[in-house]
Design an enzyme around this catalytic site. Structure first.
Site: not given
Ligand code: FA5
Length: 346
Positions: A156, A260, A314
């Protein structure tokens, strides 16, 4: 005296009859009835008359004054009425004139698809919540199992806010994804949870046909007893079916996101090349629309949920990719370049 009054009366009424303008009438009023007007002066001059004449002349002069005042009021009223009639005549609707073009705005395509996507999730029992775009390092990274110096931070490209705390750290940023909302939501609420959290995200990266530096994501989160990967796949298949129709192909692949376990990404077959490979899909035949997975037990522990009792899934979806796939838009940069030729098509 009586003769003088008669003369004034007939002259004044004659003059008044021929006036057609409110300004001229006002001048007439000042000339006869104003402080220095003819009738006013006449009334003032009565005091010089002998007493026996004064009473009769006074009554006659006062009569004249009332008569002229009444004539004035009637004239003013009739003139106002005439002007009003004229105005009404002038403003009468002429249906032969071309009408004024009214510019009606419309919703931005992103807003439209955001509402459409949220409506699909709401119909499946999810609620919709929004959160901050300026975020803390803790929510964007740390609480999502991405500590300082973790290589996953490279995934990111972050825009940091120029703010230093007392420890000399720069903990504030423009959120790079909507996943921090998972933590914020779970901190405030207890399971069962079914929520979607849409909003803008920011990345410091080069743009191309499928990448922007500001775009929208929709985060989804479901936490309850017994939630499994089957629920995740079922929910996302249903979403894809409702938005893209039954015929589009959906692909799940393993992917890695620190928050996750296991992690997947979901892609839809490319609308341009029908899966053969082209510029838009980067020769892959598929366009990725979301990352997803089962919420990591450490993330659950961090918000004081017991991972032996609760599990959850999610996902984080790139919103602009949906209309691109749905309508065959071949460049994401069109969404925010303010070209009306593009925007007016939606
Ligand atoms: C994430 O942002 C994760 N937070 C997603 C997630 C959430 C994973 C919950 C697991 C659980 P990723 O960086 O792959 O993942 O972005 C998710 C989606 O955003 C991508 O699939 C893509 O559709 C979209 N996207 C990513 N980068 C861009 C970009 N620069 N421009 C437009 N869309 C983008």
């Amino acid at each position: 005296m009586t003769k003088t009054l008669e003369e004034i009366k007939s002259r004044a009424l004659d003059e008044l009859r021929n006036l057609n303008d409110l300004n001229e009438i006002e001048a007439w009023r000042v000339g006869y009835l104003g402080r220095k007007g003819t009738v006013t002066q006449l009334l003032r001059g009565l005091s010089s008359l002998p007493i026996e004449e004064r009473r009769e002349a006074g009554a006659a002069a006062n009569n004249l004054k009332s008569l002229l005042e009444q004539a004035l009021a009637e004239k003013q009223e009739s003139l106002r009425k005439a002007e009003l009639d004229k105005l009404v005549q002038q403003s009468r609707l002429d249906v032969t004139l071309p009408g004024h073009h009214v510019q009606v705005g419309r919703l931005h395509p992103t807003t439209k698809i955001l509402r459409e996507a949220c409506a699909v999730f709401v119909a499946m029992g999810f609620e919709v919540v929004e959160g901050p775009e300026v975020e803390w390092d803790y929510y964007n990274f740390e609480a999502l199992n991405i500590p300082r110096n973790h290589p996953a931070r490279d995934m990111w490209a972050t825009l940091w806010i120029d703010y230093q705390n007392e420890a000399g750290e720069r903990p504030m940023l423009l959120r790079t994804h909507t996943s921090p909302m998972q933590i914020r939501f779970m901190e405030k609420r207890q399971p069962p949870i079914r929520v979607v959290m849409p909003g803008k995200v920011y990345r410091h990266e080069a743009t191309d046909a499928t990448h922007e530096s500001m775009f929208y994501q929709i985060e989804g989160l479901a936490v309850d007893k017994g939630i499994s990967m089957a629920h995740l796949k079922g929910t996302l298949y249903e979403f894809a079916r409702r938005l893209f129709g039954r015929d589009r192909k959906v692909r799940f692949r393993c992917d890695y996101f620190p928050f996750v376990e296991p992690g997947v990404d979901m892609a839809i077959d490319c609308f341009i090349c029908q899966g053969k490979g082209c510029r838009v899909c980067g020769d892959e035949g598929w366009i990725e629309i979301l990352g997803a997975g089962m919420v990591h037990p450490d993330v659950l522990r961090r918000v004081n949920y017991d991972p032996d009792v609760y599990t959850g899934f999610a996902f984080g979806m790139g919103l602009e990719r949906i209309p691109m796939l749905k309508y065959g838009i071949d460049d994401i940069r069109l969404f925010y370049s303010n070209d009306l030729r593009f925007l007016e098509q939606f």
